[in-house]
Design an enzyme around this catalytic site. Sequence first.
Site, PDB file in Angstrom:
ATOM      1  N   ASP A  37      -3.868  -0.419   4.471  1.00  0.00           N
ATOM      2  CA  ASP A  37      -4.480  -1.714   4.174  1.00  0.00           C
ATOM      3  C   ASP A  37      -4.488  -2.602   5.421  1.00  0.00           C
ATOM      4  O   ASP A  37      -3.593  -2.505   6.261  1.00  0.00           O
ATOM      5  CB  ASP A  37      -3.680  -2.388   3.040  1.00  0.00           C
ATOM      6  CG  ASP A  37      -4.498  -3.453   2.329  1.00  0.00           C
ATOM      7  OD1 ASP A  37      -5.682  -3.636   2.666  1.00  0.00           O
ATOM      8  OD2 ASP A  37      -3.940  -4.103   1.426  1.00  0.00           O
ATOM      9  N   ASN A  39      -7.445  -3.266   7.393  1.00  0.00           N
ATOM     10  CA  ASN A  39      -8.487  -2.992   8.397  1.00  0.00           C
ATOM     11  C   ASN A  39      -9.412  -4.191   8.580  1.00  0.00           C
ATOM     12  O   ASN A  39      -9.773  -4.551   9.700  1.00  0.00           O
ATOM     13  CB  ASN A  39      -9.339  -1.796   7.962  1.00  0.00           C
ATOM     14  CG  ASN A  39      -8.563  -0.506   7.934  1.00  0.00           C
ATOM     15  OD1 ASN A  39      -7.452  -0.446   8.469  1.00  0.00           O
ATOM     16  ND2 ASN A  39      -9.124   0.519   7.328  1.00  0.00           N
ATOM     17  N   ARG A  50     -15.987  -6.113   9.831  1.00  0.00           N
ATOM     18  CA  ARG A  50     -14.931  -5.417   9.090  1.00  0.00           C
ATOM     19  C   ARG A  50     -14.912  -3.911   9.393  1.00  0.00           C
ATOM     20  O   ARG A  50     -13.859  -3.303   9.492  1.00  0.00           O
ATOM     21  CB  ARG A  50     -15.140  -5.606   7.586  1.00  0.00           C
ATOM     22  CG  ARG A  50     -14.843  -6.982   7.078  1.00  0.00           C
ATOM     23  CD  ARG A  50     -15.147  -7.073   5.584  1.00  0.00           C
ATOM     24  NE  ARG A  50     -14.452  -6.058   4.815  1.00  0.00           N
ATOM     25  CZ  ARG A  50     -13.161  -6.132   4.483  1.00  0.00           C
ATOM     26  NH1 ARG A  50     -12.463  -7.177   4.807  1.00  0.00           N
ATOM     27  NH2 ARG A  50     -12.596  -5.165   3.801  1.00  0.00           N
ATOM     28  N   HIS A  54     -12.111  -0.424  10.089  1.00  0.00           N
ATOM     29  CA  HIS A  54     -12.051   0.905   9.469  1.00  0.00           C
ATOM     30  C   HIS A  54     -12.115   1.992  10.547  1.00  0.00           C
ATOM     31  O   HIS A  54     -11.408   2.991  10.489  1.00  0.00           O
ATOM     32  CB  HIS A  54     -13.198   1.100   8.484  1.00  0.00           C
ATOM     33  CG  HIS A  54     -13.155   0.152   7.311  1.00  0.00           C
ATOM     34  ND1 HIS A  54     -11.990  -0.112   6.631  1.00  0.00           N
ATOM     35  CD2 HIS A  54     -14.122  -0.585   6.710  1.00  0.00           C
ATOM     36  CE1 HIS A  54     -12.245  -0.971   5.647  1.00  0.00           C
ATOM     37  NE2 HIS A  54     -13.523  -1.293   5.685  1.00  0.00           N
ATOM     38  N   LEU A 148       1.435  20.688   7.795  1.00  0.00           N
ATOM     39  CA  LEU A 148       1.273  19.448   7.012  1.00  0.00           C
ATOM     40  C   LEU A 148      -0.006  19.460   6.168  1.00  0.00           C
ATOM     41  O   LEU A 148      -1.058  19.882   6.646  1.00  0.00           O
ATOM     42  CB  LEU A 148       1.204  18.251   7.983  1.00  0.00           C
ATOM     43  CG  LEU A 148       0.966  16.899   7.324  1.00  0.00           C
ATOM     44  CD1 LEU A 148       2.279  16.322   6.790  1.00  0.00           C
ATOM     45  CD2 LEU A 148       0.329  15.918   8.299  1.00  0.00           C
ATOM     46  N   ARG A 211       1.628  -4.449  -3.763  1.00  0.00           N
ATOM     47  CA  ARG A 211       1.197  -3.934  -5.076  1.00  0.00           C
ATOM     48  C   ARG A 211       0.759  -2.481  -4.918  1.00  0.00           C
ATOM     49  O   ARG A 211       0.548  -1.995  -3.808  1.00  0.00           O
ATOM     50  CB  ARG A 211       0.085  -4.802  -5.664  1.00  0.00           C
ATOM     51  CG  ARG A 211      -1.091  -4.986  -4.756  1.00  0.00           C
ATOM     52  CD  ARG A 211      -2.209  -5.824  -5.382  1.00  0.00           C
ATOM     53  NE  ARG A 211      -3.215  -6.079  -4.367  1.00  0.00           N
ATOM     54  CZ  ARG A 211      -3.240  -7.170  -3.594  1.00  0.00           C
ATOM     55  NH1 ARG A 211      -2.336  -8.113  -3.745  1.00  0.00           N
ATOM     56  NH2 ARG A 211      -4.162  -7.314  -2.670  1.00  0.00           N
TER      57      ARG A 211
HETATM   58  C1  FPP Z   1      -8.204  -1.071   3.492  1.00  0.00           C
HETATM   59  O1  FPP Z   1      -8.437  -2.125   4.385  1.00  0.00           O
HETATM   60  C2  FPP Z   1      -8.828   0.163   3.949  1.00  0.00           C
HETATM   61  C3  FPP Z   1      -9.772   0.885   3.276  1.00  0.00           C
HETATM   62  C4  FPP Z   1     -10.296   0.502   1.968  1.00  0.00           C
HETATM   63  C5  FPP Z   1     -10.381   2.101   3.823  1.00  0.00           C
HETATM   64  C6  FPP Z   1      -9.510   2.903   4.714  1.00  0.00           C
HETATM   65  C7  FPP Z   1     -10.217   4.074   5.219  1.00  0.00           C
HETATM   66  C8  FPP Z   1     -10.031   4.606   6.435  1.00  0.00           C
HETATM   67  C9  FPP Z   1      -9.083   4.047   7.427  1.00  0.00           C
HETATM   68  C10 FPP Z   1     -10.767   5.823   6.853  1.00  0.00           C
HETATM   69  C11 FPP Z   1     -10.926   6.868   5.787  1.00  0.00           C
HETATM   70  C12 FPP Z   1     -11.298   8.106   6.406  1.00  0.00           C
HETATM   71  C13 FPP Z   1     -11.517   9.281   5.778  1.00  0.00           C
HETATM   72  C14 FPP Z   1     -11.698  10.485   6.560  1.00  0.00           C
HETATM   73  C15 FPP Z   1     -11.565   9.438   4.310  1.00  0.00           C
HETATM   74  P1  FPP Z   1      -9.206  -3.404   3.863  1.00  0.00           P
HETATM   75  O2  FPP Z   1     -10.656  -3.246   4.176  1.00  0.00           O
HETATM   76  O3  FPP Z   1      -8.909  -3.626   2.427  1.00  0.00           O
HETATM   77  O4  FPP Z   1      -8.570  -4.517   4.741  1.00  0.00           O
HETATM   78  P2  FPP Z   1      -8.379  -6.058   4.353  1.00  0.00           P
HETATM   79  O5  FPP Z   1      -7.465  -6.076   3.151  1.00  0.00           O
HETATM   80  O6  FPP Z   1      -7.765  -6.658   5.577  1.00  0.00           O
HETATM   81  O7  FPP Z   1      -9.739  -6.599   4.045  1.00  0.00           O
END
Ligand code: FPP
Length: 263
Positions: A37, A39, A50, A54, A148, A211
């Site tokens: 969480d 990103n 945003r 990611h 892994l 959470r």
């Molecule tokens: C949460 O941050 C992150 C996500 C919903 C997506 C995470 C996905 C990746 C890092 C890559 C996935 C890759 C593959 C190969 C499946 P947020 O956007 O909720 O952050 P915020 O809470 O700060 O807005």
Amino acid sequence: MIDKWFRKNKVDRSSIDDRVNELKKRGVPAHVAIIMDGNGRWAKRRALPRVAGHREGMNTIKRTTKIASALGVEAITLYAFSTENWKRPRKEVEFLMKLPKELLHTYLPELIEQNVRVEMIGHREGLPAHTLESIDYAIEQTKQNDGLILNFAMNYGGRAELLEATKAVAKKVAAGDYSVDAIDESLFERELMTTHLPDPDLLIRTSGEVRLSNFLLWQLAYAEFIFTDVLWPDFTEAHFLDAVEEFQRRDRRFGSVEGKAHI
Ligand code: FPP
């Protein structure tokens, strides 16, 4: 092989190595579940879109995979896209759906070299064909690996998983495979998407949110929870080792009194 990776990524190998060796002497979690969480906030703080967060988060996936492998962790399950994430803006969802291809296209040779096995849990229905193709290809190409397990939770929701498992059990009862009285935890677990994995011993959630967000509701029953303020793109090998160290300090009793001072 590992040396080369740490050099390339400019990680202070000696301190990481020492810590890994120390931690391995005590119990390392077999399965670590991670809610990646923060990103979006990481990107916002840099005045970036945003999606830049990611993209950066994918480097953290690589770091985490590497350090978990070095520690001898059996599996990590990463919450990559929840059943609730469809509510995000269409452009962001489209971007997230392209990430598996972007990540796995370049990263797959490294995963194969590291003996990592890629797996996925979640509902395939609803995911675009191109997303599934990239993940399925990685699963196929790494299926012989016995290191892994890198398990992506994509279009995953804990409640939906429990409902599906309940329906599967009910159908088997209706078909006469077993009686209602025969239903116990191990029989129920056979219907979960994680049936071949040990339950997570440790859950890590980054970014300060405290959470579960519908993640592995059954499987996390006895896990230790570690919440850190660090945003996922900033989460390093050292943070992962910190979490494992904290896990080792916890006194896991699984409901018994072992380790408790007797009164
Ligand atoms: C949460 O941050 C992150 C996500 C919903 C997506 C995470 C996905 C990746 C890092 C890559 C996935 C890759 C593959 C190969 C499946 P947020 O956007 O909720 O952050 P915020 O809470 O700060 O807005």
